[in-house]
Scaffold this motif. Structure first.
Motif, mmCIF file in Angstrom:
data_model
loop_
_atom_site.group_PDB
_atom_site.id
_atom_site.type_symbol
_atom_site.label_atom_id
_atom_site.label_comp_id
_atom_site.label_asym_id
_atom_site.label_seq_id
_atom_site.Cartn_x
_atom_site.Cartn_y
_atom_site.Cartn_z
ATOM 1 N N SER A 135 0.841 -1.203 0.000
ATOM 2 C CA SER A 135 0.000 0.000 0.000
ATOM 3 C C SER A 135 0.870 1.245 0.000
ATOM 4 O O SER A 135 2.033 1.212 0.409
ATOM 5 C CB SER A 135 -0.927 -0.006 1.213
ATOM 6 O OG SER A 135 -0.172 -0.046 2.397
ATOM 7 N N TYR A 136 0.274 2.341 -0.455
ATOM 8 C CA TYR A 136 0.996 3.616 -0.493
ATOM 9 C C TYR A 136 -0.032 4.744 -0.522
ATOM 10 O O TYR A 136 -1.110 4.589 -1.101
ATOM 11 C CB TYR A 136 1.884 3.679 -1.749
ATOM 12 C CG TYR A 136 2.819 4.867 -1.776
ATOM 13 C CD1 TYR A 136 3.956 4.901 -0.966
ATOM 14 C CD2 TYR A 136 2.563 5.965 -2.584
ATOM 15 C CE1 TYR A 136 4.805 5.995 -0.976
ATOM 16 C CE2 TYR A 136 3.414 7.062 -2.596
ATOM 17 C CZ TYR A 136 4.533 7.067 -1.788
ATOM 18 O OH TYR A 136 5.378 8.156 -1.800
ATOM 19 N N VAL A 137 0.295 5.851 0.113
ATOM 20 C CA VAL A 137 -0.617 6.998 0.090
ATOM 21 C C VAL A 137 -0.362 7.799 -1.191
ATOM 22 O O VAL A 137 0.708 8.372 -1.362
ATOM 23 C CB VAL A 137 -0.424 7.891 1.343
ATOM 24 C CG1 VAL A 137 -1.303 9.137 1.247
ATOM 25 C CG2 VAL A 137 -0.751 7.127 2.615
ATOM 26 N N THR A 152 -6.633 11.961 -2.645
ATOM 27 C CA THR A 152 -5.561 11.547 -1.732
ATOM 28 C C THR A 152 -6.070 10.441 -0.811
ATOM 29 O O THR A 152 -7.159 10.555 -0.258
ATOM 30 C CB THR A 152 -5.090 12.751 -0.883
ATOM 31 O OG1 THR A 152 -4.635 13.755 -1.763
ATOM 32 C CG2 THR A 152 -3.978 12.353 0.074
ATOM 33 N N GLY A 153 -5.288 9.402 -0.654
ATOM 34 C CA GLY A 153 -5.683 8.322 0.244
ATOM 35 C C GLY A 153 -4.782 7.117 0.094
ATOM 36 O O GLY A 153 -3.834 7.136 -0.695
ATOM 37 N N ILE A 154 -5.091 6.085 0.872
ATOM 38 C CA ILE A 154 -4.296 4.852 0.784
ATOM 39 C C ILE A 154 -4.761 4.068 -0.439
ATOM 40 O O ILE A 154 -5.968 3.872 -0.631
ATOM 41 C CB ILE A 154 -4.478 3.996 2.054
ATOM 42 C CG1 ILE A 154 -3.983 4.766 3.282
ATOM 43 C CG2 ILE A 154 -3.729 2.666 1.936
ATOM 44 C CD1 ILE A 154 -4.344 4.107 4.589
ATOM 45 N N TYR A 155 -3.824 3.642 -1.250
ATOM 46 C CA TYR A 155 -4.117 2.805 -2.408
ATOM 47 C C TYR A 155 -3.367 1.486 -2.244
ATOM 48 O O TYR A 155 -2.280 1.457 -1.663
ATOM 49 C CB TYR A 155 -3.682 3.505 -3.715
ATOM 50 C CG TYR A 155 -4.601 4.635 -4.111
ATOM 51 C CD1 TYR A 155 -4.578 5.843 -3.420
ATOM 52 C CD2 TYR A 155 -5.510 4.505 -5.164
ATOM 53 C CE1 TYR A 155 -5.437 6.883 -3.764
ATOM 54 C CE2 TYR A 155 -6.365 5.541 -5.516
ATOM 55 C CZ TYR A 155 -6.326 6.728 -4.809
ATOM 56 O OH TYR A 155 -7.175 7.749 -5.148
ATOM 57 N N TYR A 156 -3.970 0.436 -2.754
ATOM 58 C CA TYR A 156 -3.359 -0.883 -2.658
ATOM 59 C C TYR A 156 -2.904 -1.354 -4.037
ATOM 60 O O TYR A 156 -3.644 -1.198 -5.010
ATOM 61 C CB TYR A 156 -4.350 -1.902 -2.080
ATOM 62 C CG TYR A 156 -4.726 -1.597 -0.660
ATOM 63 C CD1 TYR A 156 -3.990 -2.115 0.399
ATOM 64 C CD2 TYR A 156 -5.802 -0.751 -0.366
ATOM 65 C CE1 TYR A 156 -4.330 -1.823 1.717
ATOM 66 C CE2 TYR A 156 -6.134 -0.446 0.941
ATOM 67 C CZ TYR A 156 -5.396 -0.988 1.971
ATOM 68 O OH TYR A 156 -5.721 -0.686 3.277
#
Lengths: 139, 302
Positions: A59-61, A114-118
Protein backbone atom coordinates in the motif's frame (compact mmCIF):
# COMPACT_ATOMS: atom_id res chain seq x y z
CA UNK A 1 9.54 -44.79 6.60
CA UNK A 2 13.14 -43.69 5.99
CA UNK A 3 12.28 -43.11 2.32
CA UNK A 4 9.30 -40.94 3.27
CA UNK A 5 11.45 -38.92 5.66
CA UNK A 6 14.13 -38.42 2.99
CA UNK A 7 11.48 -37.28 0.49
CA UNK A 8 10.14 -34.81 3.05
CA UNK A 9 13.65 -33.41 3.65
CA UNK A 10 14.23 -33.23 -0.12
CA UNK A 11 10.97 -31.32 -0.72
CA UNK A 12 11.74 -28.89 2.11
CA UNK A 13 15.30 -28.36 0.80
CA UNK A 14 14.04 -27.61 -2.72
CA UNK A 15 11.39 -25.21 -1.34
CA UNK A 16 13.96 -23.29 0.70
CA UNK A 17 16.43 -23.28 -2.18
CA UNK A 18 13.85 -21.88 -4.65
CA UNK A 19 12.82 -19.17 -2.17
CA UNK A 20 16.41 -18.18 -1.51
CA UNK A 21 16.98 -17.60 -5.23
CA UNK A 22 14.71 -14.55 -5.51
CA UNK A 23 17.10 -11.63 -5.67
CA UNK A 24 14.65 -8.84 -6.44
CA UNK A 25 17.30 -6.21 -5.60
CA UNK A 26 19.26 -7.22 -8.69
CA UNK A 27 16.21 -6.56 -10.90
CA UNK A 28 15.49 -3.10 -9.48
CA UNK A 29 17.85 -0.81 -11.46
CA UNK A 30 16.61 -2.04 -14.86
CA UNK A 31 13.00 -1.80 -13.72
CA UNK A 32 13.49 1.71 -12.36
CA UNK A 33 14.87 2.86 -15.71
CA UNK A 34 11.46 1.98 -17.23
CA UNK A 35 9.83 4.75 -15.20
CA UNK A 36 10.86 7.23 -17.90
CA UNK A 37 9.58 10.71 -17.05
CA UNK A 38 8.32 9.57 -13.65
CA UNK A 39 10.50 10.23 -10.59
CA UNK A 40 11.39 7.10 -8.64
CA UNK A 41 9.63 6.61 -5.28
CA UNK A 42 10.29 3.04 -4.25
CA UNK A 43 10.59 -0.62 -5.21
CA UNK A 44 8.47 -3.50 -4.03
CA UNK A 45 10.09 -6.92 -3.97
CA UNK A 46 7.80 -9.58 -5.40
CA UNK A 47 9.24 -12.55 -3.56
CA UNK A 48 7.15 -15.71 -4.15
CA UNK A 49 8.04 -16.99 -0.68
CA UNK A 50 6.11 -14.04 0.77
CA UNK A 51 3.06 -14.56 -1.47
CA UNK A 52 -0.24 -15.78 -0.04
CA UNK A 53 -2.13 -17.81 -2.66
CA UNK A 54 0.22 -16.34 -5.31
CA UNK A 55 -0.74 -12.81 -4.31
CA UNK A 56 1.42 -10.03 -2.85
CA UNK A 57 -0.03 -6.77 -1.60
CA UNK A 58 1.50 -3.36 -0.84
CA UNK A 59 0.00 0.00 0.00
CA UNK A 60 1.00 3.62 -0.49
CA UNK A 61 -0.62 7.00 0.09
CA UNK A 62 -1.26 8.56 -3.33
CA UNK A 63 -1.70 12.32 -3.55
CA UNK A 64 -4.31 14.33 -5.42
CA UNK A 65 -3.26 15.85 -8.75
CA UNK A 66 -0.29 13.52 -9.04
CA UNK A 67 0.29 10.85 -11.66
CA UNK A 68 1.81 7.53 -10.60
CA UNK A 69 3.35 4.73 -12.60
CA UNK A 70 3.41 1.17 -11.27
CA UNK A 71 5.57 -1.19 -13.27
CA UNK A 72 6.54 -4.83 -12.92
CA UNK A 73 9.74 -6.50 -14.17
CA UNK A 74 11.07 -10.05 -13.93
CA UNK A 75 14.37 -9.51 -15.74
CA UNK A 76 13.38 -11.78 -18.66
CA UNK A 77 10.05 -10.72 -20.17
CA UNK A 78 9.11 -7.25 -21.39
CA UNK A 79 5.56 -7.82 -20.22
CA UNK A 80 5.56 -10.39 -17.41
CA UNK A 81 2.32 -12.29 -16.94
CA UNK A 82 1.70 -10.69 -13.59
CA UNK A 83 -1.59 -8.99 -12.95
CA UNK A 84 -1.30 -5.71 -11.09
CA UNK A 85 -4.56 -4.60 -9.53
CA UNK A 86 -4.86 -1.11 -8.14
CA UNK A 87 -7.45 -0.62 -5.40
CA UNK A 88 -8.63 2.36 -3.40
CA UNK A 89 -8.77 2.62 0.39
CA UNK A 90 -12.06 0.67 0.40
CA UNK A 91 -10.41 -2.11 -1.61
CA UNK A 92 -12.52 -1.21 -4.64
CA UNK A 93 -10.76 -2.24 -7.86
CA UNK A 94 -9.77 0.82 -9.89
CA UNK A 95 -7.60 -0.66 -12.61
CA UNK A 96 -5.55 -3.65 -13.68
CA UNK A 97 -2.75 -4.04 -16.22
CA UNK A 98 -4.62 -6.94 -17.84
CA UNK A 99 -6.78 -5.97 -20.82
CA UNK A 100 -8.41 -8.54 -23.15
CA UNK A 101 -5.78 -11.15 -22.33
CA UNK A 102 -2.84 -8.75 -22.73
CA UNK A 103 -0.60 -7.98 -19.77
CA UNK A 104 0.70 -4.42 -19.93
CA UNK A 105 4.04 -3.87 -18.16
CA UNK A 106 2.55 -1.19 -15.94
CA UNK A 107 -0.26 1.17 -15.11
CA UNK A 108 -0.07 4.96 -15.27
CA UNK A 109 -2.60 6.29 -12.79
CA UNK A 110 -3.72 9.90 -12.55
CA UNK A 111 -4.85 10.35 -8.97
CA UNK A 112 -7.53 12.85 -7.98
CA UNK A 113 -8.20 11.60 -4.45
CA UNK A 114 -5.56 11.55 -1.73
CA UNK A 115 -5.68 8.32 0.24
CA UNK A 116 -4.30 4.85 0.78
CA UNK A 117 -4.12 2.80 -2.41
CA UNK A 118 -3.36 -0.88 -2.66
CA UNK A 119 -1.18 -2.50 -5.32
CA UNK A 120 -1.98 -6.21 -5.54
CA UNK A 121 0.25 -8.49 -7.63
CA UNK A 122 -0.94 -11.90 -8.78
CA UNK A 123 2.01 -14.09 -9.80
CA UNK A 124 0.08 -17.29 -10.52
CA UNK A 125 0.43 -17.03 -14.34
CA UNK A 126 4.00 -15.73 -14.34
CA UNK A 127 6.80 -17.82 -15.80
CA UNK A 128 9.28 -16.01 -13.52
CA UNK A 129 7.74 -15.73 -10.07
CA UNK A 130 10.53 -13.58 -8.65
CA UNK A 131 10.12 -9.98 -9.76
CA UNK A 132 10.24 -6.38 -8.71
CA UNK A 133 7.83 -3.50 -9.03
CA UNK A 134 8.81 0.15 -9.31
CA UNK A 135 6.61 3.07 -8.29
CA UNK A 136 7.22 6.54 -9.69
CA UNK A 137 5.42 9.87 -9.71
CA UNK A 138 5.10 13.07 -11.69
CA UNK A 139 2.98 16.18 -11.30
CA UNK B 1 5.19 -45.24 13.59
CA UNK B 2 7.64 -42.80 15.14
CA UNK B 3 7.19 -40.52 12.14
CA UNK B 4 3.41 -40.58 12.50
CA UNK B 5 3.76 -39.70 16.20
CA UNK B 6 6.12 -36.87 15.25
CA UNK B 7 3.66 -35.54 12.66
CA UNK B 8 0.81 -35.72 15.20
CA UNK B 9 2.98 -33.81 17.67
CA UNK B 10 3.79 -31.13 15.06
CA UNK B 11 0.11 -30.76 14.13
CA UNK B 12 -0.81 -30.38 17.82
CA UNK B 13 1.90 -27.75 18.36
CA UNK B 14 0.78 -25.86 15.24
CA UNK B 15 -2.87 -25.93 16.38
CA UNK B 16 -1.93 -24.59 19.83
CA UNK B 17 0.27 -21.88 18.25
CA UNK B 18 -2.52 -20.78 15.93
CA UNK B 19 -4.99 -20.67 18.85
CA UNK B 20 -2.63 -18.68 21.10
CA UNK B 21 -1.61 -16.30 18.35
CA UNK B 22 -5.26 -15.68 17.51
CA UNK B 23 -5.63 -13.77 20.79
CA UNK B 24 -4.39 -10.44 19.38
CA UNK B 25 -3.78 -7.31 21.45
CA UNK B 26 -5.77 -4.13 21.00
CA UNK B 27 -2.78 -2.59 19.18
CA UNK B 28 -2.89 -5.42 16.67
CA UNK B 29 -6.61 -5.00 16.20
CA UNK B 30 -6.14 -1.27 15.59
CA UNK B 31 -3.43 -2.04 13.06
CA UNK B 32 -5.57 -4.65 11.36
CA UNK B 33 -8.48 -2.24 11.24
CA UNK B 34 -6.23 0.43 9.75
CA UNK B 35 -5.03 -1.85 7.00
CA UNK B 36 -8.25 -3.83 6.50
CA UNK B 37 -6.61 -7.15 7.40
CA UNK B 38 -7.93 -10.56 8.26
CA UNK B 39 -7.70 -11.16 12.00
CA UNK B 40 -6.60 -14.80 11.70
CA UNK B 41 -2.92 -14.03 11.08
CA UNK B 42 -0.55 -14.86 13.94
CA UNK B 43 0.51 -12.14 16.41
CA UNK B 44 4.16 -12.10 15.39
CA UNK B 45 3.19 -11.81 11.71
CA UNK B 46 0.73 -9.02 12.45
CA UNK B 47 3.26 -7.07 14.43
CA UNK B 48 6.16 -7.09 12.02
CA UNK B 49 4.37 -7.37 8.66
CA UNK B 50 1.64 -4.84 9.34
CA UNK B 51 4.01 -2.33 10.86
CA UNK B 52 6.32 -2.70 7.89
CA UNK B 53 3.36 -2.32 5.57
CA UNK B 54 2.16 0.90 7.20
CA UNK B 55 5.73 2.25 7.31
CA UNK B 56 6.12 1.54 3.60
CA UNK B 57 2.78 3.19 2.82
CA UNK B 58 3.87 6.57 4.21
CA UNK B 59 4.60 8.86 1.26
CA UNK B 60 8.19 9.66 0.44
CA UNK B 61 9.20 13.21 1.53
CA UNK B 62 10.62 13.53 -1.99
CA UNK B 63 7.09 14.02 -3.34
CA UNK B 64 6.64 16.98 -1.00
CA UNK B 65 10.11 18.38 -1.87
CA UNK B 66 9.30 18.09 -5.56
CA UNK B 67 6.14 20.17 -5.12
CA UNK B 68 8.00 22.73 -3.01
CA UNK B 69 10.66 22.98 -5.74
CA UNK B 70 7.89 23.68 -8.27
CA UNK B 71 6.28 26.37 -6.13
CA UNK B 72 9.46 27.99 -4.83
CA UNK B 73 12.35 27.89 -7.31
CA UNK B 74 14.75 29.51 -4.84
CA UNK B 75 16.67 27.22 -2.48
CA UNK B 76 16.46 28.19 1.18
CA UNK B 77 19.01 26.40 3.37
CA UNK B 78 17.74 28.40 6.37
CA UNK B 79 14.66 26.19 6.45
CA UNK B 80 16.74 23.11 7.26
CA UNK B 81 18.11 21.70 10.51
CA UNK B 82 21.77 22.82 10.44
CA UNK B 83 24.07 19.86 9.67
CA UNK B 84 26.38 21.10 12.45
CA UNK B 85 23.69 20.29 15.05
CA UNK B 86 24.64 16.62 14.74
CA UNK B 87 26.91 16.85 17.79
CA UNK B 88 23.93 17.79 20.00
CA UNK B 89 22.25 14.42 19.63
CA UNK B 90 23.26 11.96 22.33
CA UNK B 91 20.28 9.66 22.89
CA UNK B 92 19.01 7.06 20.43
CA UNK B 93 15.70 8.93 20.32
CA UNK B 94 17.42 12.16 19.22
CA UNK B 95 19.65 10.31 16.77
CA UNK B 96 16.78 8.43 15.12
CA UNK B 97 14.44 11.43 14.86
CA UNK B 98 17.19 13.66 13.48
CA UNK B 99 18.40 11.02 11.04
CA UNK B 100 14.88 11.19 9.59
CA UNK B 101 14.92 15.00 9.66
CA UNK B 102 18.29 15.12 7.89
CA UNK B 103 16.99 12.58 5.36
CA UNK B 104 14.15 14.92 4.39
CA UNK B 105 16.58 17.85 4.33
CA UNK B 106 18.84 15.89 1.98
CA UNK B 107 15.86 15.18 -0.29
CA UNK B 108 15.07 18.93 -0.38
CA UNK B 109 18.75 19.78 -1.06
CA UNK B 110 18.93 17.26 -3.90
CA UNK B 111 15.82 18.73 -5.54
CA UNK B 112 17.74 22.02 -5.82
CA UNK B 113 21.01 20.27 -6.70
CA UNK B 114 22.95 22.01 -3.91
CA UNK B 115 26.01 19.75 -3.97
CA UNK B 116 28.01 21.33 -1.13
CA UNK B 117 25.12 21.19 1.32
CA UNK B 118 24.39 17.62 0.22
CA UNK B 119 27.90 16.55 1.35
CA UNK B 120 27.53 18.30 4.73
CA UNK B 121 24.18 16.61 5.41
CA UNK B 122 25.51 13.26 4.21
CA UNK B 123 28.34 13.54 6.74
CA UNK B 124 25.89 14.25 9.56
CA UNK B 125 23.64 11.39 8.50
CA UNK B 126 26.58 8.98 8.33
CA UNK B 127 27.60 9.91 11.88
CA UNK B 128 24.09 9.33 13.23
CA UNK B 129 23.69 6.04 11.33
CA UNK B 130 27.05 4.79 12.65
CA UNK B 131 26.17 5.83 16.21
CA UNK B 132 22.94 3.84 15.86
CA UNK B 133 24.91 0.81 14.55
CA UNK B 134 23.17 0.93 11.18
CA UNK B 135 26.00 2.66 9.32
CA UNK B 136 26.64 -0.54 7.33
CA UNK B 137 23.43 0.12 5.39
CA UNK B 138 24.34 3.71 4.54
CA UNK B 139 26.31 3.69 1.30
CA UNK B 140 28.08 7.03 1.85
CA UNK B 141 30.45 6.86 -1.13
CA UNK B 142 27.75 5.89 -3.60
CA UNK B 143 25.34 8.56 -2.34
CA UNK B 144 28.11 11.18 -2.37
CA UNK B 145 29.02 10.28 -5.95
CA UNK B 146 25.40 10.43 -7.11
CA UNK B 147 24.69 13.65 -5.17
CA UNK B 148 27.64 15.27 -6.97
CA UNK B 149 26.13 14.49 -10.37
CA UNK B 150 23.06 16.50 -11.32
CA UNK B 151 21.79 13.88 -13.79
CA UNK B 152 21.39 11.09 -11.28
CA UNK B 153 18.35 12.08 -9.22
CA UNK B 154 16.51 8.78 -9.80
CA UNK B 155 19.59 6.70 -8.96
CA UNK B 156 20.16 8.82 -5.87
CA UNK B 157 16.57 8.32 -4.76
CA UNK B 158 16.86 4.60 -5.44
CA UNK B 159 20.03 4.21 -3.34
CA UNK B 160 18.74 6.30 -0.44
CA UNK B 161 15.35 4.51 -0.44
CA UNK B 162 17.00 1.12 -0.70
CA UNK B 163 19.38 2.02 2.16
CA UNK B 164 16.43 3.15 4.27
CA UNK B 165 14.50 -0.07 3.55
CA UNK B 166 17.52 -2.14 4.63
CA UNK B 167 17.88 -0.09 7.84
CA UNK B 168 14.17 -0.49 8.50
CA UNK B 169 14.23 -4.29 8.01
CA UNK B 170 17.37 -4.64 10.14
CA UNK B 171 15.94 -2.53 12.96
CA UNK B 172 12.71 -4.56 12.88
CA UNK B 173 14.71 -7.80 13.04
CA UNK B 174 16.72 -6.46 15.97
CA UNK B 175 13.54 -5.50 17.83
CA UNK B 176 14.48 -1.85 17.42
CA UNK B 177 11.51 -1.01 15.21
CA UNK B 178 10.80 2.00 17.43
CA UNK B 179 13.92 3.68 15.99
CA UNK B 180 12.73 2.98 12.49
CA UNK B 181 9.42 4.64 13.28
CA UNK B 182 11.16 7.61 14.91
CA UNK B 183 13.22 8.13 11.74
CA UNK B 184 10.03 8.07 9.70
CA UNK B 185 8.22 10.46 12.05
CA UNK B 186 11.18 12.87 12.11
CA UNK B 187 11.26 12.89 8.31
CA UNK B 188 7.54 13.55 8.09
CA UNK B 189 7.63 16.39 10.65
CA UNK B 190 10.48 18.05 8.72
CA UNK B 191 8.60 17.74 5.41
CA UNK B 192 5.46 19.24 6.98
CA UNK B 193 7.52 22.04 8.53
CA UNK B 194 9.18 22.96 5.22
CA UNK B 195 5.93 22.67 3.25
CA UNK B 196 3.84 24.71 5.69
CA UNK B 197 6.60 27.31 5.92
CA UNK B 198 6.68 27.77 2.13
CA UNK B 199 2.85 27.55 1.90
CA UNK B 200 2.45 30.25 4.54
CA UNK B 201 4.86 32.56 2.69
CA UNK B 202 3.68 31.91 -0.87
CA UNK B 203 -0.07 31.35 -0.26
CA UNK B 204 0.07 28.59 -2.85
CA UNK B 205 -3.22 26.60 -3.16
CA UNK B 206 -1.45 23.36 -4.20
CA UNK B 207 0.80 23.50 -1.14
CA UNK B 208 -2.17 24.38 1.09
CA UNK B 209 -3.88 21.23 -0.14
CA UNK B 210 -0.73 19.14 0.30
CA UNK B 211 -0.41 20.38 3.89
CA UNK B 212 -4.13 19.68 4.45
CA UNK B 213 -4.00 16.14 3.07
CA UNK B 214 -1.29 15.23 5.57
CA UNK B 215 -4.25 14.54 7.83
CA UNK B 216 -4.33 11.05 6.28
CA UNK B 217 -0.64 10.40 6.92
CA UNK B 218 -0.88 11.78 10.46
CA UNK B 219 -3.60 9.23 11.24
CA UNK B 220 -1.28 6.44 10.05
CA UNK B 221 1.63 7.75 12.13
CA UNK B 222 -0.49 7.97 15.28
CA UNK B 223 -1.44 4.30 14.90
CA UNK B 224 2.23 3.34 14.60
CA UNK B 225 3.28 5.50 17.55
CA UNK B 226 0.51 3.98 19.68
CA UNK B 227 1.98 0.58 18.93
CA UNK B 228 5.39 1.65 20.29
CA UNK B 229 4.03 3.40 23.37
CA UNK B 230 6.36 1.42 25.66
CA UNK B 231 9.32 3.39 24.25
CA UNK B 232 9.83 6.09 26.94
CA UNK B 233 9.97 8.95 24.41
CA UNK B 234 7.11 7.90 22.17
CA UNK B 235 4.09 8.90 24.35
CA UNK B 236 5.34 12.51 24.58
CA UNK B 237 5.87 12.69 20.82
CA UNK B 238 2.49 11.08 20.21
CA UNK B 239 0.84 13.63 22.50
CA UNK B 240 2.33 16.45 20.42
CA UNK B 241 1.06 14.84 17.23
CA UNK B 242 -2.37 14.52 18.82
CA UNK B 243 -2.33 18.31 19.37
CA UNK B 244 -1.53 18.65 15.69
CA UNK B 245 -4.35 16.25 14.95
CA UNK B 246 -6.76 18.54 16.82
CA UNK B 247 -6.01 21.29 14.28
CA UNK B 248 -6.43 18.81 11.42
CA UNK B 249 -9.87 17.85 12.76
CA UNK B 250 -11.28 21.07 11.31
CA UNK B 251 -9.89 20.29 7.83
CA UNK B 252 -12.53 18.50 5.79
CA UNK B 253 -11.75 16.27 2.83
CA UNK B 254 -14.75 15.38 0.67
CA UNK B 255 -14.83 13.25 -2.47
CA UNK B 256 -17.43 12.88 -5.18
CA UNK B 257 -16.84 9.57 -6.98
CA UNK B 258 -16.95 9.15 -10.77
CA UNK B 259 -15.78 6.16 -12.86
CA UNK B 260 -12.19 6.34 -14.15
CA UNK B 261 -11.25 6.77 -17.81
CA UNK B 262 -8.99 4.10 -19.33
CA UNK B 263 -6.95 4.34 -22.53
CA UNK B 264 -3.87 2.69 -24.01
CA UNK B 265 -1.23 5.21 -25.05
CA UNK B 266 2.01 4.04 -26.69
CA UNK B 267 1.64 0.57 -25.16
CA UNK B 268 1.01 1.94 -21.67
CA UNK B 269 -2.27 1.57 -19.86
CA UNK B 270 -3.34 5.03 -18.67
CA UNK B 271 -6.03 5.31 -16.03
CA UNK B 272 -7.41 8.69 -15.02
CA UNK B 273 -9.38 8.98 -11.83
CA UNK B 274 -12.30 11.36 -12.36
CA UNK B 275 -13.28 11.88 -8.74
CA UNK B 276 -13.71 15.40 -7.48
CA UNK B 277 -11.94 15.85 -4.16
CA UNK B 278 -12.10 19.05 -2.17
CA UNK B 279 -9.63 19.64 0.66
CA UNK B 280 -11.02 22.54 2.65
CA UNK B 281 -8.04 24.16 4.30
CA UNK B 282 -7.82 27.85 5.21
CA UNK B 283 -4.83 30.14 5.63
CA UNK B 284 -5.61 30.27 9.35
CA UNK B 285 -5.36 26.48 9.57
CA UNK B 286 -2.08 26.40 7.62
CA UNK B 287 -0.72 29.09 9.96
CA UNK B 288 -1.79 27.07 13.00
CA UNK B 289 -0.18 23.93 11.58
CA UNK B 290 3.02 25.81 10.78
CA UNK B 291 3.22 27.33 14.28
CA UNK B 292 2.65 24.03 16.05
CA UNK B 293 4.89 21.92 13.82
CA UNK B 294 7.63 24.58 14.23
CA UNK B 295 7.42 24.22 18.02
CA UNK B 296 7.44 20.41 17.86
CA UNK B 297 10.40 20.45 15.45
CA UNK B 298 12.34 22.98 17.52
CA UNK B 299 12.14 20.62 20.51
CA UNK B 300 13.43 17.77 18.37
CA UNK B 301 16.38 19.49 16.68
CA UNK B 302 17.81 21.51 19.59
Amino acid sequence: MKGLLLNLILVLSITFSVNAQCDADALAPACNSKLGAFTFIKNYKLDPSKAVNNVLEFSYVFSKDTQYFVSVCDGKNDSPKMEITLMDSNKKVLATNLEKGTYYPGIAYKCSTTGIYYMVYNISEASEKCAVSALGFKK
Amino acid sequence: MKLIKLLKFLIAITAVSVFVSGCGSSEDEALEQAMGKDSTISKSEISSDLINEIIKSIPSPVEMSSLIREVEPKYNGQLLNPAANVGNYTTNFQKAVNLGIYGTDLGYINMYNEKQDAISYLNSMTKLAEDMKIGQFFDYNMIKRLASNSNNLDSLLYITTSNYDKMNSYLQEQNRGNLSLLMLTGGWIEALYIASSVAEKDNNPALYERVGEQKIVLDQLKILLDFYKTDPHVPELNLKLKDLSAIYDSIKITTEYHPPTIEIVNGVKMVSENNKTVIKVSKKEVDQIFNLVSTIRQDLIK
